[in-house]
Design a protein around this motif. Sequence first.
Motif, short mmCIF file in Angstrom:
data_model
loop_
_atom_site.label_atom_id
_atom_site.label_comp_id
_atom_site.label_asym_id
_atom_site.label_seq_id
_atom_site.Cartn_x
_atom_site.Cartn_y
_atom_site.Cartn_z
N GLY A 28 0.79 -1.22 0.00
CA GLY A 28 0.00 0.00 0.00
C GLY A 28 0.82 1.27 0.00
N TYR A 29 2.11 1.16 -0.33
CA TYR A 29 3.03 2.30 -0.31
C TYR A 29 2.55 3.45 -1.20
CZ TYR A 29 4.47 1.32 -5.01
OH TYR A 29 4.45 1.17 -6.38
N LEU A 30 1.85 3.12 -2.32
CA LEU A 30 1.37 4.15 -3.25
C LEU A 30 -0.10 4.47 -3.04
CD1 LEU A 30 2.22 4.56 -6.98
CD2 LEU A 30 -0.18 4.50 -6.32
N LEU A 31 -0.92 3.44 -2.95
CA LEU A 31 -2.36 3.69 -2.86
C LEU A 31 -2.77 4.37 -1.56
CD1 LEU A 31 -3.97 0.54 -4.52
CD2 LEU A 31 -3.70 2.84 -5.48
N ARG A 32 -1.93 4.30 -0.54
CA ARG A 32 -2.27 5.01 0.69
C ARG A 32 -2.38 6.51 0.44
NH1 ARG A 32 3.34 4.17 4.17
NH2 ARG A 32 4.03 6.34 4.14
N HIS A 33 -1.62 7.01 -0.54
CA HIS A 33 -1.71 8.43 -0.90
C HIS A 33 -3.01 8.71 -1.67
CE1 HIS A 33 2.40 8.79 0.45
NE2 HIS A 33 2.79 7.90 -0.43
N VAL A 34 -3.47 7.73 -2.42
CA VAL A 34 -4.75 7.87 -3.12
C VAL A 34 -5.89 7.85 -2.11
CG1 VAL A 34 -6.27 6.84 -4.86
CG2 VAL A 34 -3.78 6.76 -5.18
N VAL A 35 -5.82 6.93 -1.14
CA VAL A 35 -6.83 6.87 -0.08
C VAL A 35 -6.90 8.21 0.65
CG1 VAL A 35 -7.40 5.80 2.14
CG2 VAL A 35 -6.67 4.37 0.21
N ALA A 36 -5.73 8.80 0.93
CA ALA A 36 -5.68 10.06 1.68
C ALA A 36 -6.37 11.20 0.92
CB ALA A 36 -4.23 10.44 1.98
N VAL A 47 0.25 -12.88 -0.25
CA VAL A 47 -0.73 -12.88 0.83
C VAL A 47 -0.26 -12.00 1.99
CG1 VAL A 47 -1.93 -14.32 2.54
CG2 VAL A 47 -1.58 -15.17 0.20
N ASN A 48 1.01 -12.18 2.40
CA ASN A 48 1.50 -11.45 3.57
C ASN A 48 1.62 -9.95 3.30
OD1 ASN A 48 3.69 -12.12 1.80
ND2 ASN A 48 5.17 -11.66 3.43
N VAL A 49 2.05 -9.59 2.10
CA VAL A 49 2.23 -8.18 1.77
C VAL A 49 0.87 -7.49 1.59
CG1 VAL A 49 3.28 -6.56 0.16
CG2 VAL A 49 4.46 -8.68 0.71
N GLY A 50 -0.07 -8.19 0.95
CA GLY A 50 -1.41 -7.63 0.79
C GLY A 50 -2.10 -7.40 2.13
N ARG A 99 -3.85 -3.91 3.64
CA ARG A 99 -5.20 -3.78 4.21
C ARG A 99 -5.14 -3.21 5.63
NH1 ARG A 99 -5.93 -8.32 0.83
NH2 ARG A 99 -5.12 -9.76 2.40
N ASP A 100 -4.08 -3.55 6.37
CA ASP A 100 -3.91 -2.99 7.71
C ASP A 100 -3.74 -1.47 7.66
OD1 ASP A 100 -4.11 -5.48 8.87
OD2 ASP A 100 -1.94 -5.78 9.09
N LYS A 101 -3.24 -0.95 6.51
CA LYS A 101 -3.07 0.49 6.33
C LYS A 101 -4.35 1.15 5.81
CE LYS A 101 1.92 0.53 5.30
NZ LYS A 101 2.29 -0.89 5.11
N GLY A 102 -5.40 0.37 5.61
CA GLY A 102 -6.64 0.92 5.09
C GLY A 102 -6.71 0.99 3.58
N VAL A 103 -5.84 0.23 2.89
CA VAL A 103 -5.84 0.22 1.43
C VAL A 103 -6.61 -1.01 0.94
CG1 VAL A 103 -4.42 0.09 -0.65
CG2 VAL A 103 -3.64 1.44 1.31
N PRO A 104 -7.74 -0.86 0.25
CA PRO A 104 -8.48 -2.01 -0.27
C PRO A 104 -7.60 -2.83 -1.22
CG PRO A 104 -9.76 0.01 -0.49
CD PRO A 104 -8.37 0.42 -0.11
N THR A 105 -7.48 -4.12 -0.96
CA THR A 105 -6.54 -4.94 -1.71
C THR A 105 -7.14 -6.31 -1.99
OG1 THR A 105 -4.68 -3.80 -0.66
CG2 THR A 105 -4.20 -5.90 -1.74
N ARG A 106 -7.06 -6.73 -3.24
CA ARG A 106 -7.48 -8.08 -3.63
C ARG A 106 -6.23 -8.94 -3.81
NH1 ARG A 106 -11.56 -10.08 -8.40
NH2 ARG A 106 -12.93 -8.74 -7.18
#
Length: 403
Positions: free
Chosen positions: A105-113, A125-128, A132-139
Amino acid sequence: MICRLCGSAELESVVDLGATPPCERFLAATQLDEPEPTYPLHLRVCRSCLLAQIPPLITPEDTFTEYAYFSSFATSWVEHARKFVDQAVEKIKPEFVVEVASNDGYLLRHVVAKGIRCLGIEPSVNVGAAARDKGVPTRTAFLNKDTAASVRSEHGPADLVVANNVYAHIPDIQGFTAGLRELVKDDGWVSIEVQHLLSLVQYNQYDTIYHEHFQYYTVASAQRALASSGLHVVDVELLPTHGGSIRLWARPVEAQPGKSVGFVLEEERRAGLHDMSGYQDFARNVDTVRQNLLRFLLGAAATGKTVVGYGAPGKGNTLLNHCGIRPDILKYTVDRNPYKHGRFTPGTRIPIHPPERIADDKPDYVLVLPWNLRTELTAQLSYISEWGGRLVFPIPTLEEVRP
């Protein structure tokens, strides 16, 4: 071996790095007495479509189901992503953004913000889970046309699809590219960042050749790959990341490419990368890097100097294995990623410790393996000057630096 893009059998050798283990398969202490599989690491270029590639001997599932690399541990990379998001939002004004290989979520966290709807597609699995723990929707999924169709059906097409540092990681170029096309609106944008083969060759960056990277792109070969699914390169940016990268802007609608595309294509042509002439000296330059590094390490050992490493990146494992470096001449390396602490580098079996170990031991030299983060790491490691320590950068040429 045939070309995975055009099917030609006319592939010419560029450099043969022998056989190495997969670069992110770090070993636990309990695995040190077990055998390790190794795979040939031999770069070739297709004479027909100019795609540089290695044989697809391991699958993405082997590497990326559980992954050791978390992008957010590179401060400069997170800042790079933030700047990109600011630029893209200003340029495109997207309402829905999809990132493929979205990591933690290093990039999409800025989009979420920014309050913009987004989705990450991340196979590990572990990285995704970290995203999600950062609040980034991830499939959790690998991208192909079916995955893309499922995402499009559920969420709608994206105004912007981002694929940073993944286009080299997939052996099925045509299937992955078809997935990108399926994800994006007919008038949308696709942004791809990938290391530039021009920089790799010009600056001896051979350690970026490893089994996760199935191919290596010029703008010319990337144009052909994207065109296989009707995506047209309309702009190119030259970036300093990873020692020299290209950011390709592509669209489903045909449009006249910007001047930047012609400029970079001409640079590649002059460097001989639109035929085979530009690769003639590469293998010899690789040998020079290896000889200089070994000469330095053996000289340091002979005079009682201590050398440790900084970082445990994938590229570092290509360098360590190709040079045959073991703990007798590189005592250990350190890394900010806790996942790697207590583990050992693949093949060379060098122990990995937390970064604080350097301050405790006060080595004479620190060999910087992620040399592409030179500015960031020179600042982080400035404290070694307190005891006269020096940084060593192995690529493009061996260089000792007092920070």
